[in-house]
Design a protein around this motif. Sequence first.
Motif, short mmCIF file in Angstrom:
data_model
loop_
_atom_site.label_atom_id
_atom_site.label_comp_id
_atom_site.label_asym_id
_atom_site.label_seq_id
_atom_site.Cartn_x
_atom_site.Cartn_y
_atom_site.Cartn_z
N SER A 12 -12.85 -9.81 38.13
CA SER A 12 -12.22 -11.09 38.06
C SER A 12 -12.82 -12.22 38.57
O SER A 12 -13.99 -12.19 39.29
CB SER A 12 -10.84 -10.83 39.11
N ARG A 26 -8.79 -6.89 40.07
CA ARG A 26 -9.78 -7.52 40.70
C ARG A 26 -11.22 -7.44 40.44
O ARG A 26 -11.90 -8.15 40.35
CB ARG A 26 -9.67 -7.68 42.31
N ILE A 51 -6.32 -14.59 44.97
CA ILE A 51 -6.79 -13.29 44.94
C ILE A 51 -5.95 -11.93 45.38
O ILE A 51 -5.91 -11.18 44.38
CB ILE A 51 -8.23 -13.35 45.99
N TYR A 52 -5.23 -12.16 46.28
CA TYR A 52 -4.46 -10.83 46.51
C TYR A 52 -3.02 -10.83 46.17
O TYR A 52 -2.13 -9.99 46.13
CB TYR A 52 -4.36 -10.90 48.15
N ASN A 97 -8.75 -11.45 35.85
CA ASN A 97 -9.67 -10.70 34.95
C ASN A 97 -9.44 -11.17 33.41
O ASN A 97 -8.65 -10.90 32.71
CB ASN A 97 -9.42 -9.12 34.85
N LYS A 126 -4.92 -4.83 42.79
CA LYS A 126 -6.23 -4.36 43.20
C LYS A 126 -6.87 -3.93 41.81
O LYS A 126 -8.10 -4.13 41.64
CB LYS A 126 -6.12 -3.45 44.32
N LEU A 174 -3.07 -10.90 42.92
CA LEU A 174 -3.47 -9.88 41.90
C LEU A 174 -3.79 -8.56 42.15
O LEU A 174 -4.25 -8.23 43.30
CB LEU A 174 -4.90 -10.44 41.19
N TYR A 227 -16.32 -13.95 44.71
CA TYR A 227 -16.21 -13.90 43.46
C TYR A 227 -16.79 -14.87 42.50
O TYR A 227 -16.95 -16.05 42.98
CB TYR A 227 -14.61 -13.90 42.94
#
Length: 400
Positions: A288, A285, A277-278, A349, A282, A280, A327
């Motif tokens: 995503s 997100r 997640i992080y 995404n 910001k 990617l 998510y």
Amino acid sequence: MPVELKDIELVASEIKGQFDEFKAKNDKRFDAIESEKGALAGQVETLNGKLSDLDEYKTALEKELAGLKRPGATGVSKEVEAHKQAFTQFMRKGREEGLRELEQKALNTTVDADGGFAVPEELDRTIIELMRNDSPMRQVCNSITVSTSDYKKLVNLGGAGSGWVGEDDARPATGTPTLAQVIASMGEIYANPQATQTSLDDMFFNVEAWLNNEVSMEFAEKEGSAFLLGDGTNKPKGILAHTLALTADAVRAFGSIQNIKSGTAGNFDGDDLLSLIYGLKKGYRNGSQFMMAGTTLHKVRTLKDAQGAYLWAPGLQAGQPSSLLGYAIAENDDMPVVAADANALMFGNFMRAYTIVDRIGTRILRDPYTNKPNVGFYTTKRVGGMLTDSNAVKVLTLSV
């Protein structure tokens, strides 16, 4: 019986009950003595499977309810309607009289005299919609329709100069942005469904619905795999067929995707999901989601954070999907399963990452001769795919 909102609420309530029972059994399994673990493990697996079934059922009910609320199409032209009726006669009886001219008027394009007949616009769109319902990649990726056999896109890689100046200072010329050209890998996909002439002669046999279902199932299965794993030779190049690199966005070559290693061969934990997640940026997100196979999702439901809270949460309201760390999850059984060195999870995404390119027009060649007494409908469609933003998706590789 039409689907109502209360039906979805009942299923959501059952999901909550099953998830509460699943958590209780799973928690007890961790604390149980050895003699109890086997029995509890079986119960946990059964409940996990029921959660999958209920989750899919809730999603299907929501789609059906949305379809009932969708207003019907209006404004179909006389040319399109005439084309559709003539095409139906072609399907049932093989009659071609005037179909070429109606096809040209309805589609407003030239046609290949030896390439079969173009499916009417309305039917062609229905096939695409059915493929979207059947294909996880079509559900999450961007999709465009073009009239040419190939498609290219320019991508801005940045590099345009800028700076600060005073009110009366001269404005120097800025640098030229760096552009890259992305070319869709195209291929022709085909299906050859068969029907008996007797069934085609039956006025109650819905030949349109039959063709839609037969073709869309074949196409969705083949192209869905290609959008993910295809090598780009006479087919789309899939996301996971692109080069994977451990380097970050700022230094990685354009067109290659960053992969993150789990640190354990054939396994992963909640910290690895957070790294995805992080990893990617910001800005990507929002919108995503995760993508994984059903067996991987089965494993994900058992994961907890340091405080003992489950990372997976069921969607308990209409329109609210189940989530992982907040998510959404796209279940795609073309994804590699959990194994050593497998690229088993993706996060990103996908609308920005990958574009599906459909060439307008599905074509059909009617063949009553090859497989008598059946009539074959050799159906072809040109489709491609392209990685449009390699920074918009990350891959988790289960290796050291």
